[in-house]
Design a protein around this motif. Sequence first.
Motif, mmCIF file in Angstrom:
data_model
loop_
_atom_site.group_PDB
_atom_site.id
_atom_site.type_symbol
_atom_site.label_atom_id
_atom_site.label_comp_id
_atom_site.label_asym_id
_atom_site.label_seq_id
_atom_site.Cartn_x
_atom_site.Cartn_y
_atom_site.Cartn_z
ATOM 1 N N GLU A 3 1.090 -1.242 -0.425
ATOM 2 C CA GLU A 3 0.128 0.106 0.250
ATOM 3 C C GLU A 3 1.236 1.064 0.459
ATOM 4 O O GLU A 3 0.512 1.928 -0.301
ATOM 5 C CB GLU A 3 -1.035 -0.128 1.254
ATOM 6 N N ARG A 4 1.988 1.476 0.561
ATOM 7 C CA ARG A 4 2.779 2.392 0.343
ATOM 8 C C ARG A 4 3.237 2.384 -0.170
ATOM 9 O O ARG A 4 3.927 3.918 -1.000
ATOM 10 C CB ARG A 4 4.088 2.469 1.839
ATOM 11 N N ILE A 5 3.658 1.771 -1.345
ATOM 12 C CA ILE A 5 4.261 1.656 -2.430
ATOM 13 C C ILE A 5 3.494 2.394 -3.672
ATOM 14 O O ILE A 5 4.397 2.794 -4.489
ATOM 15 C CB ILE A 5 5.291 0.300 -2.669
ATOM 16 N N ARG A 6 2.279 1.633 -3.284
ATOM 17 C CA ARG A 6 1.464 2.337 -4.020
ATOM 18 C C ARG A 6 0.786 4.210 -4.026
ATOM 19 O O ARG A 6 1.141 4.446 -4.671
ATOM 20 C CB ARG A 6 0.050 1.374 -3.988
ATOM 21 N N ARG A 7 1.445 4.086 -3.125
ATOM 22 C CA ARG A 7 1.336 6.092 -3.035
ATOM 23 C C ARG A 7 2.402 6.198 -2.607
ATOM 24 O O ARG A 7 1.877 7.417 -3.321
ATOM 25 C CB ARG A 7 0.456 5.901 -1.380
ATOM 26 N N LEU A 8 3.192 5.850 -2.845
ATOM 27 C CA LEU A 8 4.737 6.984 -2.874
ATOM 28 C C LEU A 8 4.470 7.283 -4.698
ATOM 29 O O LEU A 8 5.123 7.849 -5.534
ATOM 30 C CB LEU A 8 5.457 6.356 -3.022
ATOM 31 N N GLU A 9 3.778 5.953 -5.720
ATOM 32 C CA GLU A 9 3.862 5.474 -7.026
ATOM 33 C C GLU A 9 3.359 6.560 -7.562
ATOM 34 O O GLU A 9 3.075 7.125 -8.482
ATOM 35 C CB GLU A 9 3.951 4.191 -7.624
ATOM 36 N N GLU A 10 2.074 6.915 -7.010
ATOM 37 C CA GLU A 10 1.446 7.692 -7.166
ATOM 38 C C GLU A 10 1.494 9.297 -6.949
ATOM 39 O O GLU A 10 1.352 9.663 -8.303
ATOM 40 C CB GLU A 10 -0.095 7.757 -6.561
ATOM 41 N N GLU A 11 2.124 9.155 -6.172
ATOM 42 C CA GLU A 11 2.601 10.181 -5.693
ATOM 43 C C GLU A 11 3.302 11.512 -7.023
ATOM 44 O O GLU A 11 3.371 12.157 -7.101
ATOM 45 C CB GLU A 11 3.459 10.547 -4.527
ATOM 46 N N LEU A 12 4.487 9.973 -7.009
ATOM 47 C CA LEU A 12 5.332 10.351 -8.331
ATOM 48 C C LEU A 12 4.727 10.856 -9.445
ATOM 49 O O LEU A 12 5.547 11.687 -10.382
ATOM 50 C CB LEU A 12 6.292 9.191 -8.303
ATOM 51 N N ALA A 13 3.820 9.866 -9.990
ATOM 52 C CA ALA A 13 2.976 9.996 -11.271
ATOM 53 C C ALA A 13 2.650 11.610 -11.429
ATOM 54 O O ALA A 13 2.423 12.293 -12.218
ATOM 55 C CB ALA A 13 1.821 8.837 -11.474
ATOM 56 N N LEU A 35 3.891 13.570 -9.987
ATOM 57 C CA LEU A 35 4.746 15.313 -9.882
ATOM 58 C C LEU A 35 5.326 14.896 -10.933
ATOM 59 O O LEU A 35 5.649 15.840 -12.357
ATOM 60 C CB LEU A 35 5.969 14.663 -8.821
ATOM 61 N N ASP A 36 4.956 13.843 -11.830
ATOM 62 C CA ASP A 36 6.114 13.726 -13.351
ATOM 63 C C ASP A 36 4.620 14.158 -14.329
ATOM 64 O O ASP A 36 4.475 15.009 -15.429
ATOM 65 C CB ASP A 36 6.016 12.157 -13.798
ATOM 66 N N ALA A 37 3.510 13.880 -13.788
ATOM 67 C CA ALA A 37 2.734 15.091 -15.021
ATOM 68 C C ALA A 37 2.185 16.388 -14.462
ATOM 69 O O ALA A 37 2.524 17.387 -15.391
ATOM 70 C CB ALA A 37 1.138 14.374 -14.738
ATOM 71 N N ASP A 38 3.203 17.464 -13.871
ATOM 72 C CA ASP A 38 2.989 18.632 -13.335
ATOM 73 C C ASP A 38 4.212 19.085 -13.822
ATOM 74 O O ASP A 38 4.225 19.952 -14.426
ATOM 75 C CB ASP A 38 2.567 18.823 -11.633
ATOM 76 N N ALA A 39 5.834 18.221 -14.106
ATOM 77 C CA ALA A 39 6.296 18.577 -14.292
ATOM 78 C C ALA A 39 6.753 18.786 -16.028
ATOM 79 O O ALA A 39 7.468 19.429 -16.485
ATOM 80 C CB ALA A 39 7.645 18.161 -13.708
ATOM 81 N N ASP A 40 5.454 17.885 -16.392
ATOM 82 C CA ASP A 40 5.559 18.263 -17.862
ATOM 83 C C ASP A 40 4.459 18.861 -18.777
ATOM 84 O O ASP A 40 4.493 18.990 -19.268
ATOM 85 C CB ASP A 40 4.792 16.521 -18.213
ATOM 86 N N ASP A 41 3.144 19.592 -17.707
ATOM 87 C CA ASP A 41 2.685 21.146 -17.761
ATOM 88 C C ASP A 41 3.961 21.594 -18.300
ATOM 89 O O ASP A 41 4.662 22.280 -17.200
ATOM 90 C CB ASP A 41 1.865 20.885 -16.475
ATOM 91 N N PRO A 42 3.687 22.074 -19.801
ATOM 92 C CA PRO A 42 4.078 23.575 -20.388
ATOM 93 C C PRO A 42 3.432 24.680 -19.654
ATOM 94 O O PRO A 42 4.386 25.627 -19.692
ATOM 95 C CB PRO A 42 3.926 23.228 -21.968
ATOM 96 N N ARG A 43 2.406 24.951 -18.883
ATOM 97 C CA ARG A 43 1.867 25.959 -18.362
ATOM 98 C C ARG A 43 2.426 26.140 -16.925
ATOM 99 O O ARG A 43 3.111 27.609 -16.458
ATOM 100 C CB ARG A 43 0.294 26.122 -17.987
#
Length: 137
Positions: free
Chosen positions: A89-99, A101-109
């Motif tokens: 469960e902890r690994i799943r939550r960390l992976e969601e948080e990383l995803a 963060l990656d989605a926010d970093a890819d946003d050009p705005r």
Amino acid sequence: MARVYLVLALLLAVVWVYSIVDCALQPPTRHRGVSKPIWLLIVVLLPVLGGILWFAIGRTRRSTAPRFQAPDDNPEFLGSIALTADQDERIRRLEEELAALDADADDPRDRPHAAPEQDDPTPGDDDSDESARGGRA
């Protein structure tokens, strides 16, 4: 012959003193039979015989050093770690948080605007360099 008795007396005195010190410094849990003060009296009042009795009867043997166990073979360690489901469960939550963060970093705005590049003088333009340095003629 007197030298032999002298050496023997010296050795017996060393054994007696060593047994007194050893008996006095051992924790009370390492004394067998009677209590620590009684063992001290026995060793002091019966110099050689008390020391022999102390080492033969009164002193418990040092427990063997615990052998190293790998963590997966040690039941105490295995009981102390969290369950696998909790870890998953902890690994799943960390992976969601990383995803996220990656989605926010890819946003050009969200990217900061880069400063416009300034034109650098061309390497062959010596006049601009000299005028900037004080104008050598």
